[in-house]
Design a protein around this motif. Structure first.
Motif, PDB file in Angstrom:
ATOM      1  N   ILE A 157     -33.383  20.092  67.838  1.00 54.82           N
ATOM      2  CA  ILE A 157     -33.127  18.742  67.339  1.00 54.82           C
ATOM      3  C   ILE A 157     -34.086  18.454  66.189  1.00 54.82           C
ATOM      4  O   ILE A 157     -35.294  18.358  66.399  1.00 54.82           O
ATOM      5  CB  ILE A 157     -33.283  17.702  68.456  1.00 54.82           C
ATOM      6  CG1 ILE A 157     -32.304  18.026  69.603  1.00 54.82           C
ATOM      7  CG2 ILE A 157     -33.015  16.295  67.927  1.00 54.82           C
ATOM      8  CD1 ILE A 157     -32.438  17.127  70.808  1.00 54.82           C
ATOM      9  N   ILE A 163     -31.789  10.317  64.779  1.00 53.32           N
ATOM     10  CA  ILE A 163     -31.040  11.496  65.218  1.00 53.32           C
ATOM     11  C   ILE A 163     -30.384  11.270  66.580  1.00 53.32           C
ATOM     12  O   ILE A 163     -29.358  11.874  66.900  1.00 53.32           O
ATOM     13  CB  ILE A 163     -31.966  12.745  65.261  1.00 53.32           C
ATOM     14  CG1 ILE A 163     -31.156  14.036  65.444  1.00 53.32           C
ATOM     15  CG2 ILE A 163     -33.010  12.610  66.352  1.00 53.32           C
ATOM     16  CD1 ILE A 163     -30.327  14.412  64.268  1.00 53.32           C
ATOM     17  N   THR A 166     -26.544  10.589  66.908  1.00 53.56           N
ATOM     18  CA  THR A 166     -25.529  11.612  66.635  1.00 53.56           C
ATOM     19  C   THR A 166     -24.889  12.110  67.923  1.00 53.56           C
ATOM     20  O   THR A 166     -25.448  11.991  69.016  1.00 53.56           O
ATOM     21  CB  THR A 166     -26.156  12.808  65.901  1.00 53.56           C
ATOM     22  OG1 THR A 166     -27.130  13.426  66.751  1.00 53.56           O
ATOM     23  CG2 THR A 166     -26.827  12.363  64.608  1.00 53.56           C
ATOM     24  N   ASP A 168     -23.561  15.503  70.008  1.00 52.83           N
ATOM     25  CA  ASP A 168     -24.095  16.853  70.136  1.00 52.83           C
ATOM     26  C   ASP A 168     -22.988  17.895  70.090  1.00 52.83           C
ATOM     27  O   ASP A 168     -21.902  17.692  70.652  1.00 52.83           O
ATOM     28  CB  ASP A 168     -24.857  17.011  71.454  1.00 52.83           C
ATOM     29  CG  ASP A 168     -26.013  16.030  71.576  1.00 52.83           C
ATOM     30  OD1 ASP A 168     -26.544  15.635  70.524  1.00 52.83           O
ATOM     31  OD2 ASP A 168     -26.356  15.665  72.715  1.00 52.83           O
ATOM     32  N   TYR A 169     -23.282  19.021  69.448  1.00 56.06           N
ATOM     33  CA  TYR A 169     -22.365  20.156  69.453  1.00 56.06           C
ATOM     34  C   TYR A 169     -22.002  20.560  70.877  1.00 56.06           C
ATOM     35  O   TYR A 169     -20.858  20.917  71.161  1.00 56.06           O
ATOM     36  CB  TYR A 169     -23.012  21.346  68.732  1.00 56.06           C
ATOM     37  CG  TYR A 169     -22.303  22.665  68.945  1.00 56.06           C
ATOM     38  CD1 TYR A 169     -21.107  22.942  68.305  1.00 56.06           C
ATOM     39  CD2 TYR A 169     -22.845  23.641  69.795  1.00 56.06           C
ATOM     40  CE1 TYR A 169     -20.454  24.153  68.491  1.00 56.06           C
ATOM     41  CE2 TYR A 169     -22.206  24.853  69.987  1.00 56.06           C
ATOM     42  CZ  TYR A 169     -21.007  25.114  69.337  1.00 56.06           C
ATOM     43  OH  TYR A 169     -20.367  26.311  69.542  1.00 56.06           O
ATOM     44  N   LEU A 187     -24.159  17.757  60.764  1.00 57.23           N
ATOM     45  CA  LEU A 187     -25.507  18.190  60.388  1.00 57.23           C
ATOM     46  C   LEU A 187     -25.668  19.667  60.717  1.00 57.23           C
ATOM     47  O   LEU A 187     -25.506  20.081  61.864  1.00 57.23           O
ATOM     48  CB  LEU A 187     -26.560  17.363  61.129  1.00 57.23           C
ATOM     49  CG  LEU A 187     -26.526  15.848  60.896  1.00 57.23           C
ATOM     50  CD1 LEU A 187     -27.619  15.166  61.715  1.00 57.23           C
ATOM     51  CD2 LEU A 187     -26.686  15.522  59.422  1.00 57.23           C
ATOM     52  N   GLY A 188     -26.026  20.454  59.700  1.00 52.42           N
ATOM     53  CA  GLY A 188     -26.160  21.895  59.877  1.00 52.42           C
ATOM     54  C   GLY A 188     -25.142  22.630  59.035  1.00 52.42           C
ATOM     55  O   GLY A 188     -24.059  22.108  58.742  1.00 52.42           O
ATOM     56  N   ALA A 193     -21.593  24.648  63.013  1.00 57.47           N
ATOM     57  CA  ALA A 193     -21.159  23.537  62.169  1.00 57.47           C
ATOM     58  C   ALA A 193     -19.769  23.799  61.607  1.00 57.47           C
ATOM     59  O   ALA A 193     -18.892  22.908  61.620  1.00 57.47           O
ATOM     60  CB  ALA A 193     -22.160  23.328  61.036  1.00 57.47           C
ATOM     61  N   SER A 211     -27.144  19.968  54.962  1.00 54.76           N
ATOM     62  CA  SER A 211     -28.464  20.513  55.294  1.00 54.76           C
ATOM     63  C   SER A 211     -29.213  20.699  53.988  1.00 54.76           C
ATOM     64  O   SER A 211     -28.599  20.722  52.913  1.00 54.76           O
ATOM     65  CB  SER A 211     -28.356  21.847  56.047  1.00 54.76           C
ATOM     66  OG  SER A 211     -28.156  22.908  55.142  1.00 54.76           O
ATOM     67  N   ARG A 285     -24.289  16.623  65.453  1.00 56.06           N
ATOM     68  CA  ARG A 285     -25.433  17.527  65.258  1.00 56.06           C
ATOM     69  C   ARG A 285     -25.054  18.935  65.677  1.00 56.06           C
ATOM     70  O   ARG A 285     -24.767  19.201  66.837  1.00 56.06           O
ATOM     71  CB  ARG A 285     -26.634  17.045  66.079  1.00 56.06           C
ATOM     72  CG  ARG A 285     -27.842  17.975  65.981  1.00 56.06           C
ATOM     73  CD  ARG A 285     -28.937  17.591  66.940  1.00 56.06           C
ATOM     74  NE  ARG A 285     -28.487  17.467  68.317  1.00 56.06           N
ATOM     75  CZ  ARG A 285     -28.197  18.496  69.109  1.00 56.06           C
ATOM     76  NH1 ARG A 285     -28.280  19.734  68.660  1.00 56.06           N
ATOM     77  NH2 ARG A 285     -27.810  18.273  70.351  1.00 56.06           N
ATOM     78  N   CYS A 286     -25.043  19.836  64.697  1.00 53.25           N
ATOM     79  CA  CYS A 286     -24.774  21.257  64.946  1.00 53.25           C
ATOM     80  C   CYS A 286     -25.928  22.067  64.349  1.00 53.25           C
ATOM     81  O   CYS A 286     -25.735  22.871  63.429  1.00 53.25           O
ATOM     82  CB  CYS A 286     -23.448  21.670  64.326  1.00 53.25           C
ATOM     83  SG  CYS A 286     -22.010  20.849  65.017  1.00 53.25           S
ATOM     84  N   THR A 287     -27.102  21.827  64.850  1.00 54.71           N
ATOM     85  CA  THR A 287     -28.319  22.409  64.268  1.00 54.71           C
ATOM     86  C   THR A 287     -28.863  23.589  65.066  1.00 54.71           C
ATOM     87  O   THR A 287     -30.002  24.016  64.861  1.00 54.71           O
ATOM     88  CB  THR A 287     -29.397  21.324  64.122  1.00 54.71           C
ATOM     89  OG1 THR A 287     -29.534  20.620  65.370  1.00 54.71           O
ATOM     90  CG2 THR A 287     -29.010  20.327  63.044  1.00 54.71           C
TER      91      THR A 287
END
Length: 551
Positions: A157, A163, A166, A168-169, A187-188, A193, A211, A285-287
């Motif tokens: 994260i 954040i 967001t 989550d993936y 994100l990512g 992503a 990103s 969020r795909c971080t």
């Protein structure tokens, strides 16, 4: 009473299962502890769309099972090539469920010692060495060597204000209708992503991927962990003006507006510092994921790199600050991050085999196996070219694993397979006067990778861009010379390796071609290196004689 083992493995994903196989084959005292009730708990959930990016090339022009492993990215290593993944899937991009089925069957076939429903809550150092590992039921396990094969066990994260707003993936819906008419920010810029973006573009009004770093495609970098082509339709819709895009920017903050939308403040990397406030309906969020250190007590908490995402490791995958703590699987990539293939089964299976051999030598005094060759140019040339035609480990772990050939004073060569290149660079074998490393490596090319100018002659092999073998000679740790073996699309470097796919090259029979471009140049190089070493030995002997004559 605590249960005591020589080797304790945490995690029964592909890495834990692969290490368990080697320990089982040697009848070692080991156990695998798995938090779930089955193997491969990560792959039962991820990737979300269930399509893997690890190739499963079922058909090949080759029949040799060692060579076939070059394009089989999912099989675990066995001593007899007896458990291929292609028996479980015929897809080029296999489904994660097929990998789970494979790992379950592998575990059963080899009767691996795995304890399920064993969640580890604490790892601490024993005063007399080794580790004490405690599970959530209060059971204590003791071990001399701890091997962590848990993979990335928690989401990464980023530190962005807001954040928490967001999605989550790990939980986002995969139904494309949930994106209908929405403005979406992801994100990512990794494969996860693009996995989600490929779903969203079907119905979303707009999809942005953001990103700070520019997008890197795997076919450009040749690193399999960079963005793969199977989920990149978004790029067409970006460059062909469908309102979608990839943003190279820093996300400064995320806030929620009164109407339920989100305002995202971004600072662009390539736009003279331009700052914008952008409005989205959804932010995902795909971080990626990271290594979890929560179970370790302070005295044995491993140091990490890359903002805590990976453990810091030695060339032999040991923690840099906790001795006897090793890592297996995707956690092995700290020294070739986004370079070679240690993040994936096709890479770390070879790392694990090398680690297994290292553990046996270090903790059980079982010498590292070495093949023997005559120290002659012709014998070494034959061995090196035959090895180059067959090896899957050096091919897959390009620039990271190497074979080592040590020329001994008795005119014999000791040949060690699949050792970490960085171990050599950091002093292994530096006491030897004459030795070689054999690696596969890509050449450098700054232009269009689809329009590379080739120079297909042995004397210009050093300009080769495609993956090819390189032989380097060392003396007491110092690099003395190197020889590039001319690249080949099929990975064949001698006539004996040919399968009939090429009959002639530049008017020459394929036998003549290999003789002139591969065999003779390598033998000439080896003859020069071996003769120079002999001359130095003779000079040293003459000096010794002269010195003795004055005594």
């Amino acid at each position: 009473m605590p249960k005591s083992y020589e080797y304790l493995i945490i995690g029964s994903g592909p890495a834990g299962v692969q290490m368990a196989y080697f320990l089982q084959q040697s009848k070692s005292n080991y156990v695998v502890l798995e938090k779930s009730d089955k193997v491969a708990s990560f792959f039962r959930v991820f990737p979300r769309r269930r399509e893997l990016i690890s190739y499963n090339k079922v058909h090949s022009i080759f029949n040799d099972p060692e060579i076939i492993l070059r394009w089989d990215w999912n099989s675990l290593l066995t001593n007899d090539y007896g458990f291929p993944f292609r028996d479980f899937s015929q897809r080029l991009y296999p489904h994660a469920d097929e990998l789970v089925n494979y790992l379950e069957s592998f575990t059963d076939a080899y009767n691996l010692n795995i304890c399920y429903n064993t969640k580890i809550i604490q790892v601490k150092r024993k005063k007399d060495g080794g580790f004490e590992v405690c599970d959530d039921q209060g059971v204590i396990y003791l071990c001399r060597v701890l091997i962590v094969a848990t993979g990335f066990s928690k989401p990464y994260i980023p530190d962005i204000p807001g954040i928490e707003l967001t999605e989550d993936y790990e939980d986002v819906s995969l139904e494309n209708q949930t994106f209908a008419g929405k403005q979406v920010l992801i994100l990512g810029k990794g494969n996860s992503a693009f996995e989600i973006a490929d779903i969203a573009i079907e119905t979303a009004a707009q999809v942005h991927i953001a990103s700070p770093n520019s997008l890197t495609l795997a076919w450009q970098s040749r690193h399999p962990g960079h963005v793969r082509a199977n989920h990149t339709r978004l790029l067409d819709t970006y460059q062909l003006k469908l309102l979608n895009g990839t943003l190279d920017c820093h996300v400064k903050k995320i806030t929620k507006a009164t109407d339920g939308t989100f305002v995202v403040t971004v600072s662009y990397v390539h736009a003279d510092g331009e700052v914008e406030d952008l409005v989205y309906d959804r932010i995902i969020r795909c971080t990626g994921f990271s290594f979890n250190t929560e179970i370790y007590t302070p005295e044995c908490k491993p140091d990490c790199i890359l903002n805590g995402r990976l453990p810091a490791i030695t060339p032999y995958w040991e923690s840099t600050n906790v001795s006897d703590l090793f890592f297996a699987g995707t956690l092995m990539q700290g020294r070739d991050f986004k370079k070679s293939s240690s993040a994936f089964i096709d890479g770390f299976r070879y790392n694990i085999r090398s680690l297994y051999r290292y553990l046996k030598e270090r903790y059980e005094n079982i010498p590292l196996e070495a093949k023997k060759l005559a120290a002659s140019p012709s014998e070494m040339r034959k061995a090196i070219l035959t090895r180059s035609c067959r090896t899957s480990g050096l091919w897959t772990q390009f620039g990271y694993l190497c074979d080592v050939f040590i020329v001994n004073n008795n005119h014999q060569v000791s040949w060690y397979e699949e050792l970490p290149v960085q171990a050599l660079r950091e002093g292994q074998f530096s006491s030897e006067e004459h030795y070689y490393s054999l690696t596969f490596e890509w050449g450098k090319w700054d232009g269009d990778v689809m329009a590379i100018e080739r120079h297909p002659q042995a004397d210009t092999a050093y300009t080769n861009v495609f993956l090819h073998p390189i032989l380097r000679r060392y003396r007491y740790g110092e690099l003395m010379s190197e020889h590039h073996i001319l690249e080949d699309l099929f990975g064949v470097y001698c006539a004996e390796g040919e399968q009939g796919s090429v009959l002639k090259r530049s008017g020459r029979t394929i036998q003549q071609y290999h003789r002139e471009e591969h065999e003779i140049p390598l033998e000439i190089y080896l003859e020069k290196q071996l003769n120079s070493a002999i001359e130095k030995q003779l000079d040293a002997a003459l000096v010794a004689v002269d010195n003795n004559s004055f005594k």
